[in-house]
Design a protein around this motif. Structure first.
Motif, short mmCIF file in Angstrom:
data_model
loop_
_atom_site.label_atom_id
_atom_site.label_comp_id
_atom_site.label_asym_id
_atom_site.label_seq_id
_atom_site.Cartn_x
_atom_site.Cartn_y
_atom_site.Cartn_z
N ASP A 191 0.78 -1.29 0.08
CA ASP A 191 -0.40 0.04 -0.32
C ASP A 191 0.79 1.25 -0.09
N ARG A 192 1.36 1.69 0.86
CA ARG A 192 2.32 2.69 1.15
C ARG A 192 4.71 2.18 0.74
N SER A 193 5.00 3.48 0.30
CA SER A 193 6.66 3.03 -0.61
C SER A 193 7.24 4.64 0.72
N PRO A 194 7.74 3.45 1.64
CA PRO A 194 8.24 4.52 3.02
C PRO A 194 10.08 4.91 1.95
N ASP A 195 10.47 5.87 1.73
CA ASP A 195 11.19 6.40 1.71
C ASP A 195 12.23 5.56 2.25
N GLY A 196 13.44 5.81 1.36
CA GLY A 196 14.62 4.56 1.71
C GLY A 196 15.14 3.24 2.23
N LEU A 197 13.74 2.79 2.27
CA LEU A 197 13.52 1.34 2.07
C LEU A 197 13.79 0.87 0.73
N ASP A 198 15.00 -0.04 0.69
CA ASP A 198 14.77 -1.79 -0.53
C ASP A 198 13.92 -2.16 -0.22
N VAL A 199 12.93 -2.26 -0.09
CA VAL A 199 12.21 -3.84 -0.31
C VAL A 199 11.68 -4.29 -1.04
N ASP A 200 11.31 -5.37 -0.97
CA ASP A 200 9.82 -5.60 -2.73
C ASP A 200 8.37 -4.66 -1.74
N ARG A 201 8.11 -4.53 -2.56
CA ARG A 201 7.24 -3.43 -2.26
C ARG A 201 5.33 -3.68 -3.58
N VAL A 202 4.39 -3.95 -2.94
CA VAL A 202 3.26 -3.78 -3.98
C VAL A 202 2.04 -2.20 -3.20
N THR A 203 1.77 -1.65 -4.79
CA THR A 203 1.33 -0.54 -4.73
C THR A 203 0.60 -0.30 -4.99
N VAL A 204 -0.70 0.55 -4.95
CA VAL A 204 -1.66 0.84 -6.01
C VAL A 204 -0.69 2.10 -6.39
N ALA A 205 -1.94 2.08 -7.89
CA ALA A 205 -1.20 3.49 -9.03
C ALA A 205 -2.58 4.84 -8.56
N ASN A 206 -1.39 5.32 -7.15
CA ASN A 206 -2.68 6.24 -6.60
C ASN A 206 -2.79 7.54 -7.36
N VAL A 207 -1.54 8.02 -8.15
CA VAL A 207 -1.83 9.32 -8.59
C VAL A 207 -2.41 9.02 -10.00
N GLU A 208 -2.37 8.21 -10.42
CA GLU A 208 -3.70 8.34 -11.67
C GLU A 208 -4.26 7.98 -11.22
N GLY A 209 -5.15 7.08 -10.79
CA GLY A 209 -6.75 6.48 -9.50
C GLY A 209 -6.70 8.49 -9.24
N ALA A 210 -5.75 8.72 -8.61
CA ALA A 210 -6.60 10.80 -7.62
C ALA A 210 -6.84 11.35 -8.89
N ARG A 211 -6.24 11.44 -9.93
CA ARG A 211 -6.29 12.39 -11.24
C ARG A 211 -7.99 11.52 -12.25
N ARG A 212 -7.91 10.51 -12.19
CA ARG A 212 -9.32 10.16 -12.32
C ARG A 212 -10.97 10.63 -11.78
N ALA A 213 -10.44 10.33 -10.71
CA ALA A 213 -11.75 10.78 -9.97
C ALA A 213 -11.54 12.76 -9.96
N VAL A 214 -10.92 13.50 -10.23
CA VAL A 214 -10.88 14.52 -9.48
C VAL A 214 -11.10 14.70 -11.85
N ALA A 215 -10.46 14.79 -12.29
CA ALA A 215 -10.93 14.47 -14.09
C ALA A 215 -12.78 13.96 -14.21
N HIS A 216 -12.96 13.35 -13.39
CA HIS A 216 -15.00 13.42 -13.66
C HIS A 216 -15.23 14.16 -13.01
N LEU A 217 -15.02 14.40 -11.70
CA LEU A 217 -15.82 16.03 -11.63
C LEU A 217 -15.96 16.56 -12.61
N LEU A 218 -14.97 16.99 -12.91
CA LEU A 218 -14.39 18.31 -13.53
C LEU A 218 -15.04 17.81 -15.10
#
Length: 209
Positions: free
Chosen positions: A29-56
């Motif tokens: 879910d989250r990516s802590p700065d400076g922690l070099d480990v395996d990670r699985v996250t969601v495309a939060n920037v793009e998801g938020a952009r789509r949400a706001v673009a829908h409202l616009l």
């Protein structure tokens, strides 16, 4: 335990002792700065952009942001997506239309109350966590404002109750099952190959209208 899947805070130093003891870590879910480990996250920037673009696209130009607490990658990324959608549409970003919540309904209510006290008030809200939308709805009801007639609302998470809300909540869906499955796969792979380079998996965030 040989390995742990964790939702980290932003302070990487808290997890380094575990790495020093050879414990396999997978951040989810989250990516802590400076922690070099395996990670699985969601495309939060793009998801938020789509949400706001829908409202616009619905014609709103005063879109308020109810952000998550600062210092977390998800908070920063969802704010970036909000700002990117406004920039794409040529809409000026106003500091008076952004407030921070605390992941909880009470924080969402307080943030929306502050936004509604300003003139001109927002005609739409992007709330970056579905629990905070419960408080957002309550703050709007207290002002006699109806969703979506008076103020449109889009959330983020796709909580199980979102379709049953009154009215149903438009939200950005996180693939929760897939987050867990991919994290477990990465952890098992790490235990089999302790020396391999860390991998980063980013899953799609889908707008559910």
């Amino acid at each position: 335990a040989a390995g742990v899947v964790l939702v980290p805070g932003q302070e990487a130093s808290a997890y380094r002792p575990a790495l020093g003891r050879g414990l396999a870590l997978v951040a989810i879910d989250r990516s802590p700065d400076g922690l070099d480990v395996d990670r699985v996250t969601v495309a939060n920037v793009e998801g938020a952009r789509r949400a706001v673009a829908h409202l616009l696209a619905l014609g709103h130009r005063r879109v308020g942001l109810v952000g998550c607490p600062p210092g977390l990658s998800t908070s920063a990324d969802r704010r970036r997506g909000y700002e990117a959608a406004l920039a794409d549409a040529g809409v000026r970003r106003l500091a008076t239309l952004a407030e921070e919540g605390d992941f909880r309904p009470q924080g969402g209510m307080a943030a929306v109350e502050r936004l509604l006290s300003r003139e001109p008030r927002p005609t739409a809200l992007f709330v970056t966590n579905d629990l905070m939308t419960l408080g957002a709805y309550e703050a709007l009801r207290a002002r006699g404002l109806r969703v979506p007639r008076d103020v449109a609302v889009v959330g983020f998470d796709d909580a199980p109750w979102a379709p049953w809300h009154d009215p149903p909540l438009t939200t950005v869906a996180q693939p929760a099952y897939e987050l867990g499955r991919r994290a477990a796969e990465l952890l098992l792979d790490r235990l089999e190959e302790p020396g391999r380079p860390p991998r980063s998996v980013v899953l799609e965030a889908r707008l559910v209208v």
